[in-house]
Motif scaffolding. Structure first.
Motif, PDB file in Angstrom:
ATOM      1  N   THR A  22      36.766  32.202  34.076  1.00 29.07           N
ATOM      2  CA  THR A  22      37.625  33.328  34.448  1.00 29.07           C
ATOM      3  C   THR A  22      38.849  33.372  33.552  1.00 29.07           C
ATOM      4  O   THR A  22      39.262  34.439  33.073  1.00 29.07           O
ATOM      5  CB  THR A  22      38.059  33.195  35.918  1.00 29.07           C
ATOM      6  N   VAL A 147      41.703  33.658  41.104  1.00 25.69           N
ATOM      7  CA  VAL A 147      40.541  34.195  41.800  1.00 25.69           C
ATOM      8  C   VAL A 147      39.773  35.079  40.828  1.00 25.69           C
ATOM      9  O   VAL A 147      40.372  35.861  40.077  1.00 25.69           O
ATOM     10  CB  VAL A 147      40.951  34.989  43.061  1.00 25.69           C
ATOM     11  N   ASP A 148      38.481  34.909  40.786  1.00 29.72           N
ATOM     12  CA  ASP A 148      37.643  35.701  39.888  1.00 29.72           C
ATOM     13  C   ASP A 148      37.757  37.178  40.256  1.00 29.72           C
ATOM     14  O   ASP A 148      37.765  37.549  41.431  1.00 29.72           O
ATOM     15  CB  ASP A 148      36.190  35.231  40.004  1.00 29.72           C
ATOM     16  N   PHE A 151      35.723  39.146  42.933  1.00 30.66           N
ATOM     17  CA  PHE A 151      36.045  39.111  44.364  1.00 30.66           C
ATOM     18  C   PHE A 151      37.096  40.185  44.639  1.00 30.66           C
ATOM     19  O   PHE A 151      38.291  39.975  44.448  1.00 30.66           O
ATOM     20  CB  PHE A 151      36.564  37.723  44.773  1.00 30.66           C
ATOM     21  N   TYR A 226      30.175  36.679  50.568  1.00 28.58           N
ATOM     22  CA  TYR A 226      31.534  36.927  51.064  1.00 28.58           C
ATOM     23  C   TYR A 226      31.632  38.322  51.674  1.00 28.58           C
ATOM     24  O   TYR A 226      32.248  38.511  52.732  1.00 28.58           O
ATOM     25  CB  TYR A 226      32.548  36.793  49.931  1.00 28.58           C
ATOM     26  N   MET A 243      39.034  26.980  46.600  1.00 27.09           N
ATOM     27  CA  MET A 243      38.721  28.322  46.117  1.00 27.09           C
ATOM     28  C   MET A 243      38.232  29.283  47.195  1.00 27.09           C
ATOM     29  O   MET A 243      38.576  30.464  47.171  1.00 27.09           O
ATOM     30  CB  MET A 243      37.681  28.248  44.990  1.00 27.09           C
ATOM     31  N   ILE A 246      41.042  31.690  48.687  1.00 25.86           N
ATOM     32  CA  ILE A 246      41.515  32.885  47.993  1.00 25.86           C
ATOM     33  C   ILE A 246      40.379  33.860  47.708  1.00 25.86           C
ATOM     34  O   ILE A 246      40.606  35.072  47.621  1.00 25.86           O
ATOM     35  CB  ILE A 246      42.279  32.538  46.702  1.00 25.86           C
ATOM     36  N   GLU A 247      39.158  33.360  47.593  1.00 21.57           N
ATOM     37  CA  GLU A 247      38.023  34.268  47.410  1.00 21.57           C
ATOM     38  C   GLU A 247      37.808  35.096  48.673  1.00 21.57           C
ATOM     39  O   GLU A 247      37.531  36.300  48.598  1.00 21.57           O
ATOM     40  CB  GLU A 247      36.775  33.463  47.055  1.00 21.57           C
ATOM     41  N   ALA A 250      40.716  37.645  48.935  1.00 26.00           N
ATOM     42  CA  ALA A 250      40.554  38.743  47.977  1.00 26.00           C
ATOM     43  C   ALA A 250      39.511  39.743  48.447  1.00 26.00           C
ATOM     44  O   ALA A 250      39.619  40.943  48.183  1.00 26.00           O
ATOM     45  CB  ALA A 250      40.161  38.186  46.608  1.00 26.00           C
ATOM     46  N   ILE A 307      47.035  36.930  47.756  1.00 27.41           N
ATOM     47  CA  ILE A 307      46.145  36.850  46.602  1.00 27.41           C
ATOM     48  C   ILE A 307      46.824  37.300  45.315  1.00 27.41           C
ATOM     49  O   ILE A 307      46.369  36.972  44.201  1.00 27.41           O
ATOM     50  CB  ILE A 307      44.863  37.683  46.874  1.00 27.41           C
ATOM     51  N   TYR A 310      47.448  34.729  42.759  1.00 24.79           N
ATOM     52  CA  TYR A 310      46.315  34.090  42.106  1.00 24.79           C
ATOM     53  C   TYR A 310      45.530  35.045  41.217  1.00 24.79           C
ATOM     54  O   TYR A 310      44.393  34.748  40.839  1.00 24.79           O
ATOM     55  CB  TYR A 310      45.394  33.466  43.163  1.00 24.79           C
ATOM     56  N   LYS A 311      46.122  36.174  40.875  1.00 22.28           N
ATOM     57  CA  LYS A 311      45.462  37.109  39.964  1.00 22.28           C
ATOM     58  C   LYS A 311      45.351  36.471  38.581  1.00 22.28           C
ATOM     59  O   LYS A 311      46.266  35.782  38.113  1.00 22.28           O
ATOM     60  CB  LYS A 311      46.250  38.419  39.889  1.00 22.28           C
TER      61      LYS A 311
END
Length: 331
Positions: A22, A147-148, A151, A226, A243, A246-247, A250, A307, A310-311
């Motif tokens: 990521t 976070v990817d 998501f 999710y 993880m 936050i996934e 998001a 979130i 965590y971008k």
């Protein structure tokens, strides 16, 4: 700038690789990046020496080295002034004794002093290391996992009658068995990702838990899990980060996680924090979520706020600032 990212062998595990892909994908938009995967998955002394020699031979002129985690011993082989390392955790160290513990410290903890910069994914991860060795605070940085971007917020009407509870990971520390005990008598569907032992299946049957199981899922399939879920269950006993917290946030899902570090810091106000050693506490959290719509709305809204920390672009900027500092000193 040019950055060479060193990854552990793919057979060792994929979690760190997924996180750093990521980051690398975003950094690669404006910079030249290389991914270097180590050839040997084992942690034996011969494999470590071979991996170290391989890494040294793959070192490029005018490139920053970034050890993405787990293989800290590469710091003994790479040029220290141009090498950054990311530490996820050193939990394994605390399970060792005697000569094995001393060797592990020499290979995975002591070399951190050689890095130009050491980044930790959480304050908790830094605290673990600081209790073993002293690091120059000018070199220490806390940079969380991102976070990817796949998501994304996906609204879903909460299934009050039979919520789908997503539990990812079946290692003992993921606390699945205590979750099963907590859900006894609650009408729900427990969706478990990871291989199940026979004793766990017996426990599910004994507590009359409706469940399904998925293994070896692709990233896209995990994202779908999710989106299909109503609650993300993450009462882990210990983590370097966490993880799924936050996934889940998001995606816009309810998150139930541990009141332990670093999970409680990662979650912010966007999760119900429980005592992971208490099945009763986990059970009460589920009852409050199922029975109270206002709690659900508040948790989702707070999770979406959290979130933002965590971008991926925010995380990448922190790494980019360190790269620029190192790049100026490459001779």
């Amino acid at each position: 700038m040019n950055i060479n990212y060193y990854y552990r062998n793919k057979k060792t595990g994929f979690s760190i690789g997924v996180v750093f892909d990521t980051i690398v994908n975003e950094i690669g938009i404006n910079n030249q990046v290389i991914r270097t995967f180590l050839p040997y998955p084992n942690a034996t002394i011969p494999s470590i020496l071979k991996n170290g020699w391989f890494a040294k031979n793959e070192e490029k002129n005018n490139y920053i080295n970034h050890i993405t985690g787990d293989v800290h011993y590469l710091l003994w082989f790479l040029r220290r002034r141009k090498t950054i390392v990311t530490v996820h955790d050193i939990m394994y160290y605390h399970y060792l004794k005697g000569i094995k513990k001393k060797i592990w410290k020499l290979l995975y903890i002591t070399p951190l002093k050689r890095a130009a910069h050491v980044t930790f994914i959480s304050d908790f991860a830094y605290k673990q290391v600081s209790e073993v060795i002293n690091l120059d605070m000018k070199k220490v940085h806390i940079i969380p996992n991102p976070v990817d971007s796949s998501f994304t917020y996906s609204p879903k009407e909460f299934n009050v009658k039979k919520p789908i509870i997503l539990h990812i990971g079946t290692l003992e520390r993921k606390n699945l068995e205590r979750t099963i005990e907590a859900l006894d008598g609650i009408d729900c569907h427990l969706r478990i990702i990871g291989e199940l032992k026979e004793q766990t299946i017996d426990l599910l049957k004994r507590h009359h838990i409706e469940y399904s199981n998925g293994i070896n899922l692709t990233h896209e399939e995990i994202v779908t899990e999710y989106r299909n879920a109503d609650v993300i269950n993450f009462p882990s006993l210990f983590e370097g980060f966490g993880m799924p917290i936050i996934e889940g946030q998001a995606t816009g899902r309810i998150v139930i996680t541990s009141n332990l570090s670093p999970m409680k810091e990662v979650a912010g106000n966007g999760a119900i924090l429980i005592n992971p050693y208490s099945a009763e506490d986990i059970r009460n959290a589920y009852l409050s979520v199922i029975q109270n719509e206002s709690i659900r709305e508040q948790l989702i809204n707070e999770g979406l706020k959290n979130i933002e920390n965590y971008k991926v672009r925010k995380v990448v900027q922190q790494y980019t600032d360190l790269y620029k500092e190192i790049y100026e000193n490459i001779d």
